[in-house]
Motif scaffolding. Structure first.
Motif, PDB file in Angstrom:
ATOM      1  N   THR A   1      19.090   3.426  11.085  1.00 23.10           N
ATOM      2  CA  THR A   1      18.934   2.046  10.652  1.00 23.10           C
ATOM      3  C   THR A   1      20.217   1.298  11.012  1.00 23.10           C
ATOM      4  OG1 THR A   1      19.915   2.383   8.460  1.00 23.10           O
ATOM      5  CG2 THR A   1      17.538   2.844   8.694  1.00 23.10           C
ATOM      6  N   PRO A   2      20.173  -0.042  11.053  1.00 24.03           N
ATOM      7  CA  PRO A   2      21.406  -0.783  11.355  1.00 24.03           C
ATOM      8  C   PRO A   2      22.555  -0.433  10.420  1.00 24.03           C
ATOM      9  CG  PRO A   2      19.516  -2.233  11.555  1.00 24.03           C
ATOM     10  CD  PRO A   2      19.001  -0.938  10.987  1.00 24.03           C
ATOM     11  N   ARG A   3      22.284  -0.262   9.121  1.00 25.80           N
ATOM     12  CA  ARG A   3      23.342   0.075   8.184  1.00 25.80           C
ATOM     13  C   ARG A   3      23.877   1.483   8.438  1.00 25.80           C
ATOM     14  NH1 ARG A   3      27.511  -1.795   5.131  1.00 25.80           N
ATOM     15  NH2 ARG A   3      27.524  -0.900   3.002  1.00 25.80           N
ATOM     16  N   GLN A   4      22.989   2.432   8.659  1.00 22.25           N
ATOM     17  CA  GLN A   4      23.423   3.785   8.963  1.00 22.25           C
ATOM     18  C   GLN A   4      24.292   3.804  10.223  1.00 22.25           C
ATOM     19  OE1 GLN A   4      19.666   5.769   9.281  1.00 22.25           O
ATOM     20  NE2 GLN A   4      19.468   6.131   7.075  1.00 22.25           N
ATOM     21  N   LYS A   5      23.876   3.033  11.208  1.00 22.95           N
ATOM     22  CA  LYS A   5      24.622   2.978  12.466  1.00 22.95           C
ATOM     23  C   LYS A   5      26.005   2.370  12.241  1.00 22.95           C
ATOM     24  CE  LYS A   5      22.402   2.257  16.241  1.00 22.95           C
ATOM     25  NZ  LYS A   5      21.688   1.736  17.438  1.00 22.95           N
ATOM     26  N   GLN A   6      26.078   1.353  11.407  1.00 22.14           N
ATOM     27  CA  GLN A   6      27.357   0.705  11.133  1.00 22.14           C
ATOM     28  C   GLN A   6      28.353   1.699  10.524  1.00 22.14           C
ATOM     29  OE1 GLN A   6      27.536  -2.027   7.752  1.00 22.14           O
ATOM     30  NE2 GLN A   6      28.781  -3.462   8.979  1.00 22.14           N
ATOM     31  N   ILE A   7      27.905   2.437   9.514  1.00 26.65           N
ATOM     32  CA  ILE A   7      28.794   3.382   8.851  1.00 26.65           C
ATOM     33  C   ILE A   7      29.108   4.558   9.775  1.00 26.65           C
ATOM     34  CG2 ILE A   7      29.119   4.870   6.836  1.00 26.65           C
ATOM     35  CD1 ILE A   7      29.046   1.855   6.227  1.00 26.65           C
ATOM     36  N   TYR A   8      28.102   5.029  10.502  1.00 25.20           N
ATOM     37  CA  TYR A   8      28.303   6.145  11.420  1.00 25.20           C
ATOM     38  C   TYR A   8      29.362   5.793  12.467  1.00 25.20           C
ATOM     39  CZ  TYR A   8      27.323  10.025  14.587  1.00 25.20           C
ATOM     40  OH  TYR A   8      27.448  11.148  15.379  1.00 25.20           O
TER      41      TYR A   8
END
Length: 420
Positions: A279-286
């Protein structure tokens, strides 16, 4: 490992010993579990480091007197009846070939040998591996032997070999580095197999089974540590190892696992979306964690204080989390990053030595494992590599896995039939 490796290790030890000294180390025994069952046996790692012997109950003794070193290995007497139940014990020739120690005696002669040494010579020093993590730490054979020796021979000065051997083990030989590299490669192959078979709705232990299969098929019989395979919220628990949850659609799966190859360990952490898409949020943190991982890698070099790695990680995450508004003040970073970023790696996964208070040196193998854990969003991400400190920088021993979000998504699309 060739016996010359163990011979060199012993020679290095002997150079540190006082004259008129006796050194003793024990392989150990399997701990009792229940009824007639015992836990699996693992040789004491310092004993293995000096002898190359992996069987229980064996004892190593070395004397240094008049500048001359005499070494003896005490092995179990052959028991044909027990051999039918549990297999043959090591023979004298096998012990010589594994260790490079020529003088092999039977274990039932150990007591008379020790008495004879103390009756016939004036020893002033006793060296033993006296590892003890705390006051309550279970007493090991070396500790018991030293305690009894202090009663019977109160004039002895007793020395603890544990810190000496631990510091030896911080710097890895070329042979050791190759074992760790191989362990890392097998670990990475296991991770690829998990990626190729994952799908939403699987239980964590089902995913774990794909990792286990690759290790067994590569001849690996032991793990570096109990596998952590945590999905969703479970990934925010640092040492979660129940592996009984369900990887639901849209959740991340955090792996922290390792193969053990010839007693040397690999240690990799890896995070991926079970449905093959971040997800966009998961990608941001990753992406924040991955950038931190790569920045840490570039810092590794001889002379760098080990503690600087974690200090840098805290500074990096503080700046990034302030940017995205996850924290409002710097001290809150430890809410989402609360462990250390590195440890030494070798015969033990969290390997021994005083490296935490020293500077990196060529031959050290360390981990690089930044992570962010956001329980309120069920996001846990850790990215870990094993890194060798070289003469002029570093080498990543676990290179080659898909690491960026695009690489992970592409790999799962191309190799996982469940994603098609």
């Amino acid at each position: 490992m060739d016996k010359q490796f163990f011979t060199r290790n012993r020679k290095k030890l002997y150079e540190t010993l006082e004259d008129q000294s006796l050194t003793i180390l024990f392989a150990g025994e399997a701990a009792h579990q229940s009824a007639d069952e015992s836990y699996p046996f693992y040789p004491n790692r310092n004993f293995y480091y000096l002898t190359g012997i992996t069987e229980p109950k064996i004892v190593f003794v070395a004397t240094k007197y008049g500048g001359q070193v005499h070494e003896t290995l005490f092995i179990q007497r052959a028991d044909p009846w027990m051999a039918r139940w549990y297999g043959e014990t090591i023979t004298a020739d096998e012990a010589r070939e594994a260790s490079g120690i020529e003088n092999i005696e039977l274990l039932d002669k150990l007591d008379s040998f020790i008495r004879g040494e103390f009756d016939g010579r004036v020893y002033r020093h006793l060296y033993a591996d006296l590892e003890a993590k705390s006051w309550e730490f279970p007493s090991k054979p070396s500790n018991k032997f030293a305690a009894e020796a202090a009663v019977h021979y109160p004039y002895l000065t007793i020395h603890n070999l544990y810190p000496v051997l631990s510091n030896f083990r911080v710097i890895k030989s070329p042979e050791e580095i190759e074992q760790i590299r191989k362990a890392g490669q097998i670990t990475a192959d296991g991770i690829r197999h998990v990626l190729a078979n994952a799908r939403p709705g699987m239980r964590e232990y089902e995913l774990e089974a794909y990792f286990n299969f690759i290790l067994k098929s590569r001849g690996v019989t032991e793990f570096a540590f109990p596998t952590i395979l945590a999905s969703g919220y479970n990934g925010t628990i640092l040492h979660y190892s129940a592996n009984t949850g369900t990887a639901t659609d849209g959740s991340l799966v955090l792996l922290d696992l390792g193969a053990q190859y010839n007693y040397y360990n690999g240690d990799i952490s890896y995070t991926f979306p079970v449905n093959g898409r971040f997800t966009p949020r998961q990608k941001q943190i990753y992406d924040i964690v991955l950038r931190c991982n790569r920045a840490i890698t570039k810092k590794v070099r001889p002379g760098l204080p080990f503690k600087e790695l974690n200090q840098f990680t805290i500074r990096f995450f503080t700046e990034e989390l302030l940017k995205i508004g996850l924290i409002k003040k710097p001290e809150d970073v430890r809410k989402y990053y609360f462990h250390g970023v590195s440890h030494s790696l070798g015969l033990d996964t969290h390997d021994v030595g005083n490296y935490r208070e020293t500077k990196l040196a060529p031959g050290e193998v360390i981990t690089n494992e930044p992570g962010l854990y956001i329980p309120e969003e069920s996001i846990g991400i850790r990215i870990e590599d094993d890194i060798l400190c070289t003469e002029d920088g570093y080498e990543v021993l676990t290179e080659g896995l898909p690491r960026t979000t695009d690489e992970i998504e592409t790999y799962m699309t191309e190799h996982n039939a469940n994603m098609k």
